[in-house]
Every structure is written in structure tokens, then in C-alpha cells.
Design a protein around this motif. Structure first.
Motif, mmCIF file in Angstrom:
data_model
loop_
_atom_site.group_PDB
_atom_site.id
_atom_site.type_symbol
_atom_site.label_atom_id
_atom_site.label_comp_id
_atom_site.label_asym_id
_atom_site.label_seq_id
_atom_site.Cartn_x
_atom_site.Cartn_y
_atom_site.Cartn_z
ATOM 1 N N GLN A 89 1.710 12.251 -9.732
ATOM 2 C CA GLN A 89 1.118 13.582 -9.583
ATOM 3 C C GLN A 89 2.183 14.676 -9.643
ATOM 4 O O GLN A 89 1.975 15.736 -10.247
ATOM 5 C CB GLN A 89 0.348 13.663 -8.268
ATOM 6 C CG GLN A 89 -0.928 12.823 -8.242
ATOM 7 C CD GLN A 89 -1.651 12.890 -6.925
ATOM 8 O OE1 GLN A 89 -1.140 13.478 -5.965
ATOM 9 N NE2 GLN A 89 -2.829 12.303 -6.853
ATOM 10 N N GLU A 90 3.336 14.429 -9.018
ATOM 11 C CA GLU A 90 4.417 15.415 -9.074
ATOM 12 C C GLU A 90 4.927 15.609 -10.497
ATOM 13 O O GLU A 90 5.164 16.741 -10.928
ATOM 14 C CB GLU A 90 5.562 14.958 -8.167
ATOM 15 C CG GLU A 90 5.239 15.055 -6.670
ATOM 16 C CD GLU A 90 6.365 14.534 -5.811
ATOM 17 O OE1 GLU A 90 7.379 14.063 -6.404
ATOM 18 O OE2 GLU A 90 6.256 14.597 -4.574
ATOM 19 N N LYS A 91 5.063 14.514 -11.237
ATOM 20 C CA LYS A 91 5.504 14.635 -12.632
ATOM 21 C C LYS A 91 4.479 15.397 -13.473
ATOM 22 O O LYS A 91 4.830 16.231 -14.320
ATOM 23 C CB LYS A 91 5.724 13.247 -13.227
ATOM 24 C CG LYS A 91 6.948 12.534 -12.670
ATOM 25 C CD LYS A 91 7.111 11.171 -13.316
ATOM 26 C CE LYS A 91 8.312 10.432 -12.753
ATOM 27 N NZ LYS A 91 8.480 9.088 -13.351
ATOM 28 N N LYS A 92 3.193 15.145 -13.220
ATOM 29 C CA LYS A 92 2.148 15.847 -13.968
ATOM 30 C C LYS A 92 2.167 17.334 -13.670
ATOM 31 O O LYS A 92 2.044 18.172 -14.573
ATOM 32 C CB LYS A 92 0.790 15.246 -13.602
ATOM 33 C CG LYS A 92 -0.352 15.745 -14.451
ATOM 34 C CD LYS A 92 -1.634 15.023 -14.109
ATOM 35 C CE LYS A 92 -2.786 15.501 -14.990
ATOM 36 N NZ LYS A 92 -4.047 14.802 -14.648
ATOM 37 N N GLU B 58 0.829 -1.211 0.000
ATOM 38 C CA GLU B 58 0.000 0.000 0.000
ATOM 39 C C GLU B 58 0.861 1.258 0.000
ATOM 40 O O GLU B 58 0.570 2.222 -0.714
ATOM 41 C CB GLU B 58 -0.913 -0.027 1.242
ATOM 42 C CG GLU B 58 -1.944 1.084 1.279
ATOM 43 C CD GLU B 58 -2.995 0.915 0.202
ATOM 44 O OE1 GLU B 58 -3.618 1.931 -0.156
ATOM 45 O OE2 GLU B 58 -3.187 -0.226 -0.270
ATOM 46 N N ARG B 59 1.938 1.247 0.802
ATOM 47 C CA ARG B 59 2.837 2.407 0.820
ATOM 48 C C ARG B 59 3.510 2.602 -0.535
ATOM 49 O O ARG B 59 3.687 3.718 -1.009
ATOM 50 C CB ARG B 59 3.890 2.227 1.918
ATOM 51 C CG ARG B 59 3.371 2.517 3.317
ATOM 52 C CD ARG B 59 4.521 2.703 4.295
ATOM 53 N NE ARG B 59 5.285 1.476 4.474
ATOM 54 C CZ ARG B 59 5.031 0.569 5.413
ATOM 55 N NH1 ARG B 59 4.033 0.768 6.268
ATOM 56 N NH2 ARG B 59 5.773 -0.525 5.516
ATOM 57 N N ARG B 60 3.875 1.490 -1.178
ATOM 58 C CA ARG B 60 4.512 1.600 -2.495
ATOM 59 C C ARG B 60 3.552 2.178 -3.535
ATOM 60 O O ARG B 60 3.924 3.028 -4.349
ATOM 61 C CB ARG B 60 4.982 0.205 -2.935
ATOM 62 C CG ARG B 60 5.792 0.201 -4.227
ATOM 63 C CD ARG B 60 6.222 -1.198 -4.579
ATOM 64 N NE ARG B 60 5.076 -2.049 -4.856
ATOM 65 C CZ ARG B 60 4.422 -2.064 -6.024
ATOM 66 N NH1 ARG B 60 4.795 -1.259 -7.006
ATOM 67 N NH2 ARG B 60 3.401 -2.872 -6.198
ATOM 68 N N ARG B 61 2.294 1.766 -3.489
ATOM 69 C CA ARG B 61 1.294 2.305 -4.420
ATOM 70 C C ARG B 61 1.062 3.792 -4.187
ATOM 71 O O ARG B 61 0.961 4.577 -5.135
ATOM 72 C CB ARG B 61 -0.019 1.538 -4.267
ATOM 73 C CG ARG B 61 0.023 0.115 -4.815
ATOM 74 C CD ARG B 61 -1.296 -0.589 -4.603
ATOM 75 N NE ARG B 61 -1.268 -1.976 -5.089
ATOM 76 C CZ ARG B 61 -2.276 -2.818 -4.953
ATOM 77 N NH1 ARG B 61 -3.397 -2.432 -4.359
ATOM 78 N NH2 ARG B 61 -2.168 -4.053 -5.417
ATOM 79 N N LYS B 62 0.971 4.185 -2.915
ATOM 80 C CA LYS B 62 0.790 5.605 -2.607
ATOM 81 C C LYS B 62 1.968 6.431 -3.109
ATOM 82 O O LYS B 62 1.789 7.514 -3.647
ATOM 83 C CB LYS B 62 0.615 5.795 -1.105
ATOM 84 C CG LYS B 62 -0.723 5.327 -0.568
ATOM 85 C CD LYS B 62 -0.829 5.610 0.913
ATOM 86 C CE LYS B 62 -2.187 5.149 1.467
ATOM 87 N NZ LYS B 62 -2.302 5.405 2.915
ATOM 88 N N ARG B 63 3.171 5.883 -2.931
ATOM 89 C CA ARG B 63 4.356 6.593 -3.398
ATOM 90 C C ARG B 63 4.355 6.729 -4.916
ATOM 91 O O ARG B 63 4.710 7.788 -5.464
ATOM 92 C CB ARG B 63 5.614 5.839 -2.931
ATOM 93 C CG ARG B 63 6.924 6.525 -3.316
ATOM 94 C CD ARG B 63 7.004 7.909 -2.756
ATOM 95 N NE ARG B 63 8.234 8.580 -3.180
ATOM 96 C CZ ARG B 63 8.430 9.878 -3.060
ATOM 97 N NH1 ARG B 63 7.491 10.658 -2.509
ATOM 98 N NH2 ARG B 63 9.553 10.425 -3.463
#
Length: 207
Positions: free
Chosen positions: A46-49, A35-40
Motif C-alpha cells: 500500500q505504501e508503494k502504491k 500473520e504479522r508478516r502478511r500484514k507487513r
């Protein structure tokens, strides 16, 4: 003997329970890591976008600023007017007197209004509309239409940027002549047909 067998079974069940608890903890830890990996990954996307959007906005701003600077340079070049050189007076050969007269050059002062209009930078080709009515000339009087997308602007919206495509809708000079009169007559004929078409489609029942 019976008590020894019971102790062995209880010890075996406790060992199995501990093993099962360890396996559950490992599974729970694995799910949390997943779950932490998916959130990351979502945060990185989002940061790249956001970075791409910022880069596109900065590129558009640089393009608009370059266009304004070029327009300002062209206006400044067009503001400078060359004054014609004064002509010298020709000598009169009929008279015997060969008197030379001095020519005083005429200095023309530039008009302040023209200078201000020349220095005023041209607006960018695309932008955001200030007033959006959306009646398309049905509620208010139609003013003009966009030459790029064809959207009709009313008198409330006025001249400016098109709310649909964003291009500049400027006041254009109307042509004159027989072709223009013919086009106006054709427009009036189409509008008259549009007004009378509703009454033509009504069917009256005769008893």
C-alpha cells in the motif's frame, strides 16, 4: 507394585501433555508470526502504491505548470508590436524651394484590454468538469460535442472540460459556405427522420 505402575503412567501422561502444550504454543507463535508478516507485506504494498500515485500526480502538476509558463511566454511575445517607421517627406522638385520639414513620430498607446487578454494564460488541455448534467441534450438544449470522445454537452453544462475524457471543449467558430449549409440540411433531415421513426413503426390493425 500396582501403585508404582500408576505413578509411572501418570508421569508419562504429564510429560506428553507438557510436550503437546509446547508444540501448540510453537504452532500458535508460528501462525502469529506468519500473520504479522502478511500484514507487513500488505502495508508495504500500500505504501508503494501511494508513492507511485503521488509521483504521478506531481509529474502531472509539473507538466501543467510548464505548459502554463510556455503559454504565458508566448502570449507576452505576441503582445509586443513593432511600430512602423515614419516615412520622410519627399522634396518637391517642381518648386525651387528646398525646404526640409521635420517628421514627428506617432506614438500609439496599446489597448489595456488587449494587453490583459495577451497576459492571460491559456487553460490546460485537460481538467475536471465543474457541472455534470448527463442528459446529453435530451432534457436541455444541446450545445456542442467533444472533439475527442464525441460526448454531447447541453446548455446547462456549457463550455469547459469534458466529463468523460477530460479534454477542453471550447467555443469554436462555425464555418460558412455551401458545404456548411449542406451539412445543416443533412442534420435536420436526420433529426426529422428520428422524430418520425416512432410513428412509422406503429402497425395499425384494420378490422
Amino acid at each position: 507394585k500396582g501403585g508404582g505402575g500408576a505413578n509411572k503412567s501418570s508421569i508419562g501422561s504429564s510429560v506428553e501433555k507438557q510436550a503437546k502444550d509446547k508444540e501448540d504454543k510453537r504452532e500458535k507463535q508460528r501462525k502469529q508470526d506468519e500473520e504479522r508478516r502478511r500484514k507487513r507485506e500488505i502495508e508495504m504494498e500500500q505504501e508503494k502504491k501511494l508513492e507511485r500515485i503521488k509521483a504521478e500526480q506531481q509529474k502531472e502538476m509539473d507538466r501543467i505548470q510548464n505548459a502554463q509558463r510556455n503559454a504565458k511566454k508566448q502570449n507576452n511575445k505576441g503582445c509586443v508590436k513593432k511600430q512602423p517607421l515614419p516615412r520622410r517627406k519627399e522634396k518637391n522638385n517642381n518648386d525651387g524651394n528646398s525646404s526640409s520639414s521635420k517628421v514627428v513620430p506617432i506614438v500609439v498607446k496599446p489597448n489595456k484590454n488587449e494587453h490583459q487578454e495577451a497576459q492571460k494564460p491559456a487553460p490546460p488541455q485537460r481538467g475536471k468538469a465543474k457541472i455534470v448534467c448527463g442528459c446529453f441534450g435530451t432534457v436541455h438544449k444541446p450545445l456542442t460535442n467533444c472533439l475527442h470522445c464525441g460526448r454531447i454537452s447541453c446548455t446547462k453544462e456549457g463550455y469547459g472540460y469534458c466529463p468523460h475524457c477530460g479534454y477542453l471543449v471550447d467555443r469554436s467558430t462555425m464555418p460558412e459556405g455551401a458545404k456548411f449549409d449542406k451539412a445543416v440540411m443533412h442534420k435536420e433531415r436526420l433529426l426529422q427522420f428520428d422524430r418520425d421513426s416512432a410513428s412509422r413503426t406503429v402497425v395499425s390493425i384494420v378490422k
